[in-house]
Structures are given as C-alpha cells and as structure tokens.
Design an enzyme around this catalytic site. Sequence first.
Site, short mmCIF file in Angstrom:
data_model
loop_
_atom_site.label_atom_id
_atom_site.label_comp_id
_atom_site.label_asym_id
_atom_site.label_seq_id
_atom_site.Cartn_x
_atom_site.Cartn_y
_atom_site.Cartn_z
N TRP A 219 1.09 -1.27 -0.12
CA TRP A 219 0.24 -0.05 -0.04
C TRP A 219 1.04 1.24 -0.31
O TRP A 219 0.00 2.37 -0.43
CB TRP A 219 -0.77 0.09 1.29
CG TRP A 219 -1.94 -1.45 1.18
CD1 TRP A 219 -1.60 -2.30 1.73
CD2 TRP A 219 -2.97 -1.33 -0.15
NE1 TRP A 219 -3.31 -3.23 1.75
CE2 TRP A 219 -3.34 -2.67 0.28
CE3 TRP A 219 -3.48 -0.89 -0.85
CZ2 TRP A 219 -4.48 -2.80 -0.55
CZ3 TRP A 219 -4.43 -0.97 -1.87
CH2 TRP A 219 -5.25 -2.62 -1.85
N ASP B 179 -2.07 6.74 6.05
CA ASP B 179 -2.83 5.80 5.98
C ASP B 179 -3.17 4.96 7.09
O ASP B 179 -2.29 4.17 6.92
CB ASP B 179 -2.05 5.03 4.03
CG ASP B 179 -3.28 4.07 3.85
OD1 ASP B 179 -4.40 3.65 4.54
OD2 ASP B 179 -2.80 3.24 2.72
N LYS C 217 -12.12 -2.17 7.45
CA LYS C 217 -12.52 -2.15 8.61
C LYS C 217 -12.61 -1.82 9.86
O LYS C 217 -13.08 -2.96 10.46
CB LYS C 217 -10.57 -2.39 8.34
CG LYS C 217 -9.98 -2.45 6.85
CD LYS C 217 -8.56 -2.35 6.71
CE LYS C 217 -8.54 -1.96 5.18
NZ LYS C 217 -8.42 -3.84 3.93
C1 PLP Z 1 -2.97 -0.05 4.22
C2 PLP Z 1 -4.49 -0.37 2.77
N1 PLP Z 1 -4.03 0.85 2.53
C3 PLP Z 1 -5.15 1.63 1.44
C4 PLP Z 1 -6.08 0.11 0.84
C5 PLP Z 1 -7.11 0.95 -0.16
O1 PLP Z 1 -8.28 0.48 0.37
P1 PLP Z 1 -9.33 1.06 -0.87
O2 PLP Z 1 -10.14 -0.55 -0.98
O3 PLP Z 1 -10.08 1.20 -0.44
O4 PLP Z 1 -9.26 1.98 -1.91
C6 PLP Z 1 -6.20 -1.21 2.00
C7 PLP Z 1 -7.07 -2.47 1.18
O5 PLP Z 1 -6.84 -2.87 2.36
C8 PLP Z 1 -5.20 -0.77 2.73
O6 PLP Z 1 -5.31 -2.01 3.43
#
Ligand code: PLP
Length: 362
Positions: free
Chosen positions: A104, A173, A197
């Site tokens: 991520w 994030d 989550k």
């Molecule tokens: C730490 C993290 N950041 C970003 C995301 C992406 O999130 P989204 O699907 O809401 O774009 C996730 C998805 O699991 C994640 O775990």
Amino acid sequence: MEAHRINNFNPGPAALPLAVLEEIQENFLDFNGTGMSIIEISHRSKEFEAVMMDTIARIRRLLNLDDNFNVIFCQGGASLQFCMVPMNFLATGKSADYVDTGTWSSKAIKEAQILDKSIEVVSSSKDKNYAYIPQNIQFNNNAVYVHITSNNTIKGTQWASFPETGAIPIVADMSSDIMSRPLDVNRFGLIYAGAQKNVGPAGVCLVILRKDMLELIPESIPTMLNYTTFSSKNSMFNTPPCFAIYTVQLVMKWLEETIGGLEKMEVLNRKKAQRLYSFIDSSDFYQATAELDSRSLMNVTFRLPNEDLEKRFVQEAINNDLGGLKGHRSVGGCRASIYNATTLQAVEALVDFMANFEKQNG
Ligand SMILES: Cc1ncc(COP(=O)(O)O)c(C=O)c1O
C-alpha cells in the site's frame, strides 16, 4: 430464524460489531420515524444532517480532536487518497518524504510519481520482503509531509510508535488500524482510512485533516479532488455515501458506549493479538512472518510448512466456520485479520482449530 454467522477473519471488508448490524436491520425500513429507509432519505434532510453531525462528533471525541482538525468523508477509497495527498499538498517547488513498508505504501508512492511530484523514498523495508518497520530514518528538513502506512494489511506489520519527524507533519494511511488504539493526532497533518476494516462498510473514506494543511492547496485542483471542497461544505458538496456514513455512526457509537473508548479498545486488541501470536510462537508448525517488534495487532500473518497444507488449512477452517484466513494473493500463506469487531472468543476458536490442525497434520 437466527442467522448463521461465522467467525470472520476477513482483511476487509471485514467483521463489523453484531450489535451494529442488528441496529441497521431493526431501523432499515423506517429510519427514525420517517417512514423511509436511511437509503431513501435526502442527504439534506434534518434526519441525515443529524447522522452526519453525530458521526463527526463521535469521531472527534474518540480521537480527541481539537479545533485544528476537520473530519471529512471522501469517496474513492484509500486508493484515491494516494493521489489526492500529493495533488493537494505538493505544489510546484514542494517535496515530500515517503516510507515504503509494503504494497500500500508502494501504491501511494506510485501515484505521486504518476503526477510527477517531487518525492523521495527515504526508507524502505523491501530488502527483507517488508517483514519489518524501518527505524531511525533521516527525513529531509524541507519535506512538506512524511507519508507512512501505519499498518501494513498484507505483510502484517505495524508502526508500534510513529517516526520522529520534528516539525514535519505525518500523513498516514491508517486504513487498517485507525480506531484500534489511542492516537496523538497532533503529530499528523492528515490521516486517511478506507472505512471497510475498523470503521464501517466500503464506500466512504474517513479523512482527518489539520486545517493549516489547507493553505498548501493550489487553485488548480478539480473540485472533487480538492480537500477544501470537503472541508468547507462539511463533506456535503455533493451527495455523500449516506448509508456508509450512517454505519460509521453506529460503529463509533459502539466504540464509545459498548467498548468505552480507544484505550479500552487497545487493551482488547492486545489481548487478542497476544493470544494468537503466543500460540504461533509456541508451535514449530506455524511460523509468524513479521519480525517480532514490527508485528501487527490487526493482521496476523503466518505460514505453515508447505503450500498444500496452507490450502487445506484454509479450507478446513471454512468447514469449521472460520472464514477469511487465506493470505493476500500477492504473498500467499495465511492471515488472520483481528480488527476491533473480532471478538476474543473468535480468536480462541481459531487457536483451538489451529492446535487441532497441527495435531492432525504436524
Ligand atoms: C493499508 C491499506 N491502504 C489502502 C487500501 C486500499 O483501500 P481502498 O480499497 O479503500 O482503496 C487498503 C485495502 O486493503 C489497505 O489495507
């Protein structure tokens, strides 16, 4: 008839508190005496306005936010924040530091690069397949922000404490660990979290924004990608994801009134993680993948002796009403996501199953 519910270890969308789901069900056809469902009423109605105000008030109380911070709701998931952050805060001549701790963070870095923004990856744990959180990082004094991923959902690592960045605000994030522990928000310029989550259902992204960050935003940003739009219109410039926000309200109410706040939530989360990690550590059959001091309290990643056993483990777990234990497709292995709504009893059931599986296959 009572619904069949399993122990849910999904990484996201993930388990939500049963009481929240029941409250949604109970009020679904007639929201607050309107004779309409929450998904049928106007976002400008006084009923929805009350939902919005209460959700924000609860988030402010839980995170101890003072007037320097705004709570806003965006769409596009956490993934849209990967580009909104550099787009808004890195005007020409400005640069930011990024720490790369896995999939991520790498995606956040890539979006800044696509926009041709000036960023530096000041540290990365790629050398050990992202099994640890880097320490003692040197940041650039002129960085506008330092971007980190507080919990790495796929690799199962988490910042136990946040990096020392001096006067530079952290942009984090926190998709997979927000609201799992108390937070000193004053270290942060912006926090974002896809809701699916710890906060609610998919479809809304919670953003906590330090107001002075708004001063960095150039005029050329399209309306729906500009934090000022959300901030000045209380996330109501256009139709917000009403149902998702309503669910967030109920999850925040559960956190405040049933759990009793984030200190208590952290105690519970530590208990659950401790139970699972200590069982894994006591076994030669299961192997935790994250380094000891970097282990996530939310996503417990582990391997079995071989992939065939891992496949069988995941399938037999499902047969025993334990779902979501397959590791992310990019890394394989197994992963138990034990977010806020996953109970200690669910973790106990998992540990019992793991002990039995080891007995039969070890
Ligand atoms: C730490 C993290 N950041 C970003 C995301 C992406 O999130 P989204 O699907 O809401 O774009 C996730 C998805 O699991 C994640 O775990």
